[in-house]
Design a protein around this motif. Sequence first.
Motif, PDB file in Angstrom:
ATOM      1  N   MET A   1       0.809  -1.405  -0.324  1.00 40.79           N
ATOM      2  CA  MET A   1       0.109   0.303   0.044  1.00 40.79           C
ATOM      3  C   MET A   1       0.863   1.685   0.208  1.00 40.79           C
ATOM      4  SD  MET A   1      -3.391  -0.737   2.402  1.00 40.79           S
ATOM      5  CE  MET A   1      -2.270   0.070   3.509  1.00 40.79           C
ATOM      6  N   LYS A   2      -0.162   2.592  -0.574  1.00 38.83           N
ATOM      7  CA  LYS A   2       1.087   3.471  -0.500  1.00 38.83           C
ATOM      8  C   LYS A   2       0.181   4.605   1.312  1.00 38.83           C
ATOM      9  CE  LYS A   2       1.213   8.028  -3.554  1.00 38.83           C
ATOM     10  NZ  LYS A   2       1.701   8.281  -4.447  1.00 38.83           N
ATOM     11  N   VAL A   3       1.430   4.639   1.361  1.00 34.17           N
ATOM     12  CA  VAL A   3       0.798   5.149   2.844  1.00 34.17           C
ATOM     13  C   VAL A   3       1.599   6.840   3.222  1.00 34.17           C
ATOM     14  CG1 VAL A   3       1.696   4.371   5.093  1.00 34.17           C
ATOM     15  CG2 VAL A   3       0.678   2.652   3.725  1.00 34.17           C
ATOM     16  N   LEU A   4       1.011   7.495   3.783  1.00 33.04           N
ATOM     17  CA  LEU A   4       1.360   8.675   4.347  1.00 33.04           C
ATOM     18  C   LEU A   4       1.764   8.489   5.801  1.00 33.04           C
ATOM     19  CD1 LEU A   4       2.124  11.891   3.324  1.00 33.04           C
ATOM     20  CD2 LEU A   4       0.142  11.861   4.557  1.00 33.04           C
ATOM     21  N   ALA A   5       3.044   8.910   6.403  1.00 33.96           N
ATOM     22  CA  ALA A   5       3.213   8.704   7.876  1.00 33.96           C
ATOM     23  C   ALA A   5       2.982   9.906   8.305  1.00 33.96           C
ATOM     24  CB  ALA A   5       4.273   7.859   8.356  1.00 33.96           C
ATOM     25  N   ILE A 105      -8.452  16.999  11.925  1.00 33.53           N
ATOM     26  CA  ILE A 105      -6.991  17.229  11.366  1.00 33.53           C
ATOM     27  C   ILE A 105      -6.639  16.135  11.153  1.00 33.53           C
ATOM     28  CG2 ILE A 105      -5.042  18.343  12.119  1.00 33.53           C
ATOM     29  CD1 ILE A 105      -7.193  20.273  11.946  1.00 33.53           C
ATOM     30  N   LYS A 106      -5.890  15.201  12.128  1.00 32.69           N
ATOM     31  CA  LYS A 106      -5.583  13.877  11.342  1.00 32.69           C
ATOM     32  C   LYS A 106      -5.829  13.086  10.472  1.00 32.69           C
ATOM     33  CE  LYS A 106      -1.912  14.945  15.670  1.00 32.69           C
ATOM     34  NZ  LYS A 106      -1.699  13.373  16.181  1.00 32.69           N
ATOM     35  N   PHE A 107      -7.334  12.871  11.528  1.00 36.18           N
ATOM     36  CA  PHE A 107      -7.961  11.792  10.446  1.00 36.18           C
ATOM     37  C   PHE A 107      -9.205  12.208   9.528  1.00 36.18           C
ATOM     38  CE2 PHE A 107      -6.027   9.741  13.506  1.00 36.18           C
ATOM     39  CZ  PHE A 107      -5.510   8.567  12.919  1.00 36.18           C
ATOM     40  N   ALA A 108      -9.169  13.870   9.439  1.00 39.08           N
ATOM     41  CA  ALA A 108     -10.399  14.604   8.667  1.00 39.08           C
ATOM     42  C   ALA A 108      -9.725  15.058   7.414  1.00 39.08           C
ATOM     43  CB  ALA A 108     -11.584  15.261   9.283  1.00 39.08           C
ATOM     44  N   ALA A 109      -9.125  16.647   7.850  1.00 40.02           N
ATOM     45  CA  ALA A 109      -8.203  17.362   6.843  1.00 40.02           C
ATOM     46  C   ALA A 109      -7.662  16.354   6.794  1.00 40.02           C
ATOM     47  CB  ALA A 109      -8.091  18.322   7.413  1.00 40.02           C
ATOM     48  N   LEU A 110      -6.074  15.482   7.124  1.00 38.65           N
ATOM     49  CA  LEU A 110      -5.348  14.630   6.655  1.00 38.65           C
ATOM     50  C   LEU A 110      -5.459  13.754   5.421  1.00 38.65           C
ATOM     51  CD1 LEU A 110      -1.975  14.865   6.765  1.00 38.65           C
ATOM     52  CD2 LEU A 110      -2.307  13.213   8.975  1.00 38.65           C
ATOM     53  N   LEU A 111      -6.268  13.210   6.724  1.00 40.77           N
ATOM     54  CA  LEU A 111      -6.538  11.340   5.734  1.00 40.77           C
ATOM     55  C   LEU A 111      -7.113  11.974   3.973  1.00 40.77           C
ATOM     56  CD1 LEU A 111      -6.867   8.826   5.291  1.00 40.77           C
ATOM     57  CD2 LEU A 111      -8.844   8.822   7.114  1.00 40.77           C
ATOM     58  N   GLU A 112      -8.464  13.052   4.020  1.00 39.00           N
ATOM     59  CA  GLU A 112      -9.078  13.863   2.798  1.00 39.00           C
ATOM     60  C   GLU A 112      -7.561  13.185   2.487  1.00 39.00           C
ATOM     61  OE1 GLU A 112     -11.876  16.606   4.026  1.00 39.00           O
ATOM     62  OE2 GLU A 112     -12.527  15.506   5.577  1.00 39.00           O
ATOM     63  N   LYS A 113      -6.992  14.549   2.083  1.00 39.29           N
ATOM     64  CA  LYS A 113      -5.748  15.669   2.138  1.00 39.29           C
ATOM     65  C   LYS A 113      -5.054  14.073   0.772  1.00 39.29           C
ATOM     66  CE  LYS A 113      -1.574  18.560   0.611  1.00 39.29           C
ATOM     67  NZ  LYS A 113      -1.205  19.395   1.623  1.00 39.29           N
ATOM     68  N   LEU A 117      -4.879  11.891  -2.816  1.00 37.29           N
ATOM     69  CA  LEU A 117      -2.928  12.377  -4.020  1.00 37.29           C
ATOM     70  C   LEU A 117      -3.007  10.521  -4.145  1.00 37.29           C
ATOM     71  CD1 LEU A 117      -1.402  14.972  -1.307  1.00 37.29           C
ATOM     72  CD2 LEU A 117      -1.984  15.061  -3.706  1.00 37.29           C
ATOM     73  N   GLY A 118      -3.981   9.958  -3.991  1.00 39.37           N
ATOM     74  CA  GLY A 118      -3.393   8.801  -3.900  1.00 39.37           C
ATOM     75  C   GLY A 118      -3.223   7.975  -2.978  1.00 39.37           C
ATOM     76  N   PHE A 119      -3.324   8.351  -1.751  1.00 40.18           N
ATOM     77  CA  PHE A 119      -2.448   7.451  -0.247  1.00 40.18           C
ATOM     78  C   PHE A 119      -3.628   6.711  -0.439  1.00 40.18           C
ATOM     79  CE2 PHE A 119       0.306  11.105  -0.188  1.00 40.18           C
ATOM     80  CZ  PHE A 119       1.558  10.199  -0.378  1.00 40.18           C
ATOM     81  N   ASP A 120      -2.944   5.540   0.275  1.00 37.03           N
ATOM     82  CA  ASP A 120      -4.555   4.558   0.802  1.00 37.03           C
ATOM     83  C   ASP A 120      -4.532   3.931   2.247  1.00 37.03           C
ATOM     84  OD1 ASP A 120      -4.397   2.697  -1.607  1.00 37.03           O
ATOM     85  OD2 ASP A 120      -2.834   2.209  -1.394  1.00 37.03           O
TER      86      ASP A 120
END
Length: 389
Positions: A1-5, A105-113, A117-120
């Motif tokens: 998976m493509k993951v944003l940390a 923020i972390k699980f709304a704004a960040l997750l939405e972005k 951008l194609g992250f899973d």
Amino acid sequence: MKVLAAMSGGVDSAVAAARAVEAGHEVVGVHLALSRMPGTLRTGARGCCTIEDSMDAQRAANIIGIPYYVWDFSERFKLDVVDDFIAEYTAGRTPNPCMRCNERIKFAALLEKALALGFDAVATGHYANIVTDADGNTELHRAAAWAKDQSYVLGVLTAEQLAHSMFPLGATPSKAEVRAEAAERGFSVANKPDSHDICFIPDGNTRGWLADKVGAEPGAVLDRTGAVIGTHDGALAFTVGQRKGISVGFPTNDGKPRFVLEIRPKTNEVVVGPRAALDIAEIAGSKFTWAGLPPAHPDLAFDCEVQIRAHADPVPAVAQVVPLADADGVPDGAVELKIIPNEPLNGVAPGQTAVVYVGTRVLGQCTIDRTVSAVPVDLVAESQAAVRA
């Protein structure tokens, strides 16, 4: 998976990012800039998201060997967390900004972005577990190390958000193991102190910060009978359960100290009473969500456990979704989650979050709108009329 940390600059998020890489995921690190004027250096363990934290996160990302970016979420953070914090206190409630940050923020704004951008998924350093049942439904569960369990502050997450979340530290037995792993990996943050308190009030002086933002006006201190027994310099400076700083002009009839029971911002009054009156027999909130599948029949009472603070012990309870009624007792179409603990909860305030568990699973949460005291008003013991006369 493509993951944003999400990398805060602490030891937990650094190790979480490294573990995501070792699990075979394509990982990109990101640090969230949440303030337009971040402090250059931290003060001990207070606060987070400073310039120093950003640099610590970048050093960890360089060692892991992943791309690293800083994203400016300061305006969203101000609107959704800081301004909300002020508004809640102004309304006489006691908010939890960490819950709002995770939710908005972390699980709304960040997750939405991230998804755009194609992250899973988004990976964080929270201590919690995501479990998938036999039908493919996601559930949020407590971490293996209950002493570090952070499932409470994640109770606001929905099933859709959980499906795109990753918590690589959830099965770790202890924080000491995470620090040892960080040291082995060469992370400079291996022994960095954990942040605590409210990140946007790094000196810990919430009272002074609120007074600067919204001002403070003198007002009356009342007992539960409505008698004026003292004065205060600003109602917003108080929280339910507080004992210190209460100015009562004469002794109470029973000679025992008084505690803050209620803040009334509209009238600028603070209501105080005996310690026993802090015991709460019922809580309820109309703003509730389910962390995964809801109960099959939430309108029927079900057994659960309720936790009202991040580090509080869970208390056995019975919960139920019930209709709300207007002033005449007629249902108005709205509903609330009502929770009755088997034993009274202590010092609960409107604005706090009640997280409901079934075993280790987080079933859902509500923002507390109202509380019902387990102790009725004692007109004789609490009234100051005789003393004042």
